[in-house]
Scaffold this active site. Structure first.
Site, PDB file in Angstrom:
ATOM      1  CB  SER A 145      -0.910   0.038   1.227  1.00  0.00           C
ATOM      2  OG  SER A 145      -1.601   1.275   1.302  1.00  0.00           O
ATOM      3  CE1 TYR A 158      -4.710  -2.416   4.724  1.00  0.00           C
ATOM      4  CE2 TYR A 158      -3.658  -0.382   3.994  1.00  0.00           C
ATOM      5  CZ  TYR A 158      -4.231  -1.611   3.707  1.00  0.00           C
ATOM      6  OH  TYR A 158      -4.305  -2.037   2.408  1.00  0.00           O
TER       7      TYR A 158
END
Length: 256
Positions: A145, A158
């Site tokens: 990500s 995350y």
């Protein structure tokens, strides 16, 4: 139908929606026999139907990847059986994203997110990579990500899991690369979801303003990169994280 993955077998986790679905459909369209994995049988059947309608071959395997070695091992075993004894391409896509701050994250949430985002792909790779190495070929693609390398105020938990996944990508490339297994990752930028498409002021949409792309990307953009990394076209690509983020990480964003 394309032929870039003709004769290949692939397992895609989290393949019943968004990025995972797009990758599974793209693999099917390029000739791979795809195992679509996810929690939802109904959505899985929809993905299978889409792949088959386009002339591809696919099967669904329900799996709740909770981070246990057993859950990952069971999925690996069933997918291997369905795919005729071998998995040529593994895509570690399944993940969860709690949009919480550091202070508001409780221990249960912390453990759950690490279990799904890090432990599950770790043990799935541990179950599949040795077989690839024994055959002397295979491809593993992890999903990272953009916020693993560009901090944002919400998402520390995350982003740390995706940082771990990107580190594992390099470590696995070193561990399995000499045996013929290519391990790489894709780092998506902000990718449109159904709730974002109709809302230009969605916080995720706003974060892409001012980038070279000028806005969010589509799941297909990630699927194209996943096809490239799974194909022989990328045979000299090892231990790399490919940014498919509209320039969000690599280019200065000027607010306006």
């Amino acid at each position: 139908m394309g032929t870039r993955l003709a004769g290949k077998t692939a397992l895609v986790t989290g393949a019943t929606s968004n990025i995972g679905r797009a990758i599974a459909v793209a693999y099917g369209a390029e000739g791979a026999h795809v195992v679509v994995s996810g929690r939802d049988q109904r959505r899985g059947a929809e993905v299978i139907a889409e792949i088959v309608a386009a002339g591809g071959r696919a099967d669904f395997v329900a799996a709740a990847l909770d981070g246990s070695a057993k859950a990952s091992g069971d999925l690996a075993a069933e997918a291997t059986r369905i795919l005729g004894g071998r998995i040529d391409v593994l895509v570690n896509n399944a993940g969860i994203y709690p949009g919480s701050s550091t202070v508001s994250t409780d221990e249960t949430t912390f453990d759950t997110v690490y279990a799904v985002n890090v432990k599950a792909p770790y043990f799935l790779t541990a179950a599949i990579a040795p077989g690839m190495a024994e055959r002397g070929s295979g491809v593993i693609i992890n999903l990272g990500s953009w916020i693993a390398r560009l901090g944002i105020p919400i998402g520390s938990l995350y982003s740390s899991t995706k940082g771990a996944v990107e580190t594992l990508t390099r470590a696995w490339a070193a561990e399995y690369g000499p045996a013929g297994v290519r391990v790489n990752a894709i780092s998506p930028g902000v990718i449109l979801t159904p709730d974002m498409s109709a809302n230009e002021d969605h916080p995720a949409q706003v974060m892409m303003r001012g980038t070279p792309a000028g806005g969010s990307g589509s799941p297909d953009a990630i699927a194209h990169a996943a096809v490239y990394l799974a194909s022989e076209e990328s045979r000299f690509v090892q231990g790399t994280v490919i940014d498919v983020d509209g320039g969000r990480v690599g280019v200065a964003v000027i607010a306006g």
